[in-house]
Design a protein around this motif. Structure first.
Motif, short mmCIF file in Angstrom:
data_model
loop_
_atom_site.label_atom_id
_atom_site.label_comp_id
_atom_site.label_asym_id
_atom_site.label_seq_id
_atom_site.Cartn_x
_atom_site.Cartn_y
_atom_site.Cartn_z
N GLY A 118 2.45 1.01 -1.03
CA GLY A 118 2.57 0.50 -2.39
C GLY A 118 1.31 0.77 -3.19
O GLY A 118 1.36 1.13 -4.37
N THR A 119 0.17 0.59 -2.54
CA THR A 119 -1.11 0.86 -3.20
C THR A 119 -1.15 2.30 -3.74
O THR A 119 -1.60 2.54 -4.86
N ASN A 120 -0.67 3.24 -2.94
CA ASN A 120 -0.66 4.64 -3.38
C ASN A 120 0.20 4.82 -4.63
O ASN A 120 -0.13 5.59 -5.54
N VAL A 143 2.58 -4.80 -14.71
CA VAL A 143 3.07 -6.17 -14.52
C VAL A 143 4.05 -6.25 -13.35
O VAL A 143 4.79 -5.28 -13.08
N GLU A 144 4.03 -7.38 -12.66
CA GLU A 144 5.10 -7.72 -11.70
C GLU A 144 6.04 -8.68 -12.44
O GLU A 144 5.56 -9.57 -13.13
N THR A 145 7.33 -8.57 -12.25
CA THR A 145 8.25 -9.50 -12.93
C THR A 145 8.21 -10.86 -12.23
O THR A 145 8.44 -11.88 -12.86
N PHE A 147 -1.10 -8.96 -8.19
CA PHE A 147 -1.54 -8.24 -6.98
C PHE A 147 -0.96 -6.83 -7.04
O PHE A 147 0.25 -6.65 -7.17
N HIS A 148 -1.86 -5.84 -6.93
CA HIS A 148 -1.37 -4.47 -7.03
C HIS A 148 -1.87 -3.57 -5.90
O HIS A 148 -1.53 -2.39 -5.87
N GLY A 149 -2.71 -4.08 -4.99
CA GLY A 149 -3.11 -3.23 -3.87
C GLY A 149 -4.57 -3.36 -3.54
O GLY A 149 -5.32 -4.12 -4.16
N1 PMP Z 1 2.03 -4.19 -5.42
C1 PMP Z 1 2.62 -5.34 -5.09
C2 PMP Z 1 3.38 -6.09 -6.13
C3 PMP Z 1 2.56 -5.82 -3.77
O1 PMP Z 1 3.15 -6.98 -3.45
C4 PMP Z 1 1.86 -5.06 -2.81
C5 PMP Z 1 1.76 -5.51 -1.36
N2 PMP Z 1 1.79 -6.85 -1.12
C6 PMP Z 1 1.25 -3.87 -3.21
C7 PMP Z 1 1.35 -3.45 -4.52
C8 PMP Z 1 0.49 -3.02 -2.23
O2 PMP Z 1 1.34 -2.45 -1.31
P1 PMP Z 1 0.78 -1.91 0.09
O3 PMP Z 1 0.31 -3.10 0.84
O4 PMP Z 1 1.95 -1.23 0.72
O5 PMP Z 1 -0.30 -0.95 -0.22
#
Ligand code: PMP
Length: 421
Positions: free
Chosen positions: A114-116, A206-208, A141-143
């Motif tokens: 997800g971070t990627n 943004v996260e919903t 939270f984005h990574g």
């Molecule tokens: N974005 C969101 C909304 C997440 O919840 C997460 C993981 N919790 C990430 C990005 C990062 O994903 P990853 O841990 O697979 O790198």
């Protein structure tokens, strides 16, 4: 806990850096909604790989597809070659997800996590607009990489890492507004005011529903207001659907309910459906400014993950049954959690959620942690979230049976009574 903490666990713990001290056992097998430790003790899994296992552990349909693929010597690693597994996935993703929703997106495989996907989204937004600032939200939270951390709200995650916040700015997420009507006027004033010191942002991310941030649910009208704000001020809207996508909130994409179409979307976690690493960055075709080879990576596009992802889309997204089922169970979970809060007034202060992601907020992190510890002893896996770890998060597989849901909610109720009684 002592009698179920085998010494092997201590060996594992002393040799690696692991944060999972909450569950002092060594897990061995998993099927459906249950994990088993090496002693054969079952645990109901309401954590589901932090949202990576929406279809449960070793889902039989996905497992069959994977075993067949491997039996035929299917390619496991193919860099970014064209493969039949990738082609099948793209075709199926288009026909089950994009076309039915009239979403025009191009698909990119930015790397395994997800971070990627978030990094690729931020990079693309900056390349397209020629601007650098990105707006994110409190508690987002984005990574874990430096760019995605810069837009993550939790300061503890950044501590000591020298993350540059120079081009990241923060807005309050919807839940700070209480019942107030969403209004972005104050932000528009900042954007219009040359003296505000705010560089015109490239994008808003943004996260919903903020998963790690404490199951904070954005209202549909707030999301619509945000989308209009972005349009009016020429900022790209990125929805990070890494945790809330793939049906967690009911719809395949969590933003569907609000009726918005983000410019860029990130997906990962449950897209492979089998816990295999796969991430997608989706973007409007006119944003495609990538030159070949400009954003590469050894593990982008994992063929076994394509195979299970295709099987998951075929099995669960050709019709609306899973969506209906998830939405239908939201009330059941919410009702049980509200009962738990209201019953004797001791328990959670607030209940929040959508679909099959729910949070129970306690006065402090210690109480939430005590609930999770007791739940573990009773055979239920739960995690905390929120800035102080004060929210117990429920993330059961979408495929959990009604009996499993009730069993988990029952254990949660007992754990809350034990920890707060
Ligand atoms: N974005 C969101 C909304 C997440 O919840 C997460 C993981 N919790 C990430 C990005 C990062 O994903 P990853 O841990 O697979 O790198």
């Amino acid at each position: 806990i002592t009698d179920i903490a085998p010494s092997v666990f201590e060996t594992v713990e002393s040799e690696v850096r692991s944060y999972c001290r909450a569950w002092p056992v060594v897990f061995e097998r998993a099927t459906g909604s249950r994990l088993y430790d090496e002693q054969g003790r079952p645990y109901l899994d309401f954590f589901a790989g932090a949202g990576s296992l929406n279809y449960g552990h070793n889902n039989p349909v996905l497992k069959r597809a994977l075993l067949d693929y491997l039996a035929d010597d299917g390619i496991t690693h193919g860099l970014d070659m064209s493969t039949t597994a990738k082609r099948d996935f793209l075709k199926t993703f288009r026909s089950t997800v994009l076309e039915p929703r009239a979403l025009p997106y191009k698909v990119m495989f930015p790397g395994p996590t997800g971070t990627n996907a978030v990094e690729a989204a931020l990079k693309l937004a900056r390349k397209v607009t020629g601007r650098e600032t990105v707006v994110s939200f409190t508690n987002a939270f984005h990574g874990m990489s430096l760019g995605s951390l810069a837009v993550t709200g939790n300061a503890a995650k950044r501590a000591g890492a020298g993350v540059s916040l120079h081009h990241a700015t923060r807005m309050p997420f919807d839940h700070y507004l209480g019942d107030r009507v969403p209004d972005f006027l104050w932000f528009e004033r900042l954007l219009d005011d040359p003296g505000s010191g705010l560089d015109h942002p490239a994008a808003v991310i943004v996260e919903t529903v903020q998963g790690e941030g404490g199951v904070n649910v954005a209202r549909a009208e707030w999301l619509r207001g945000l989308s209009e704000l972005c349009r009016r001020h020429d900022m790209l809207l990125i929805v990070d659907d890494v945790q809330m996508g793939c049906g967690r909130t009911g719809d395949f994409f969590s933003f569907e309910e609000a009726g918005i179409t983000p410019d860029i979307v990130t997906l990962s976690k449950s897209i492979s459906g089998y816990g295999l690493p796969l991430a997608l960055c989706l973007f409007r075709p006119e944003l495609d400014v990538w030159e070949p080879g400009e954003h590469n990576g050894t593990f982008r596009g994992n063929n076994p993950a394509f195979v299970t992802a295709t099987a998951a889309l075929d099995a669960y997204w050709r019709d609306g049954a899973l969506r209906e089922r998830t939405l239908g169970r939201a009330d059941r979970v919410e009702g049980a959690l509200l009962d738990l809060c209201g019953g004797d007034g001791r328990a959670g202060l607030a209940v929040r959620g959508r679909g099959l992601v729910w949070g129970l907020e306690f006065a402090d992190g210690e109480r939430a942690e005590a609930v999770c510890r007791r739940a573990f002893e009773l055979g239920l896996l739960l995690e905390t979230s929120g800035p102080r770890g004060e929210v117990v998060k429920l993330l059961p597989p979408l495929t959990a049976t009604d009996d499993e849901l009730d069993e988990g909610l029952g254990i949660l109720a007992r754990s809350v009574r034990h920890a707060t009684g």
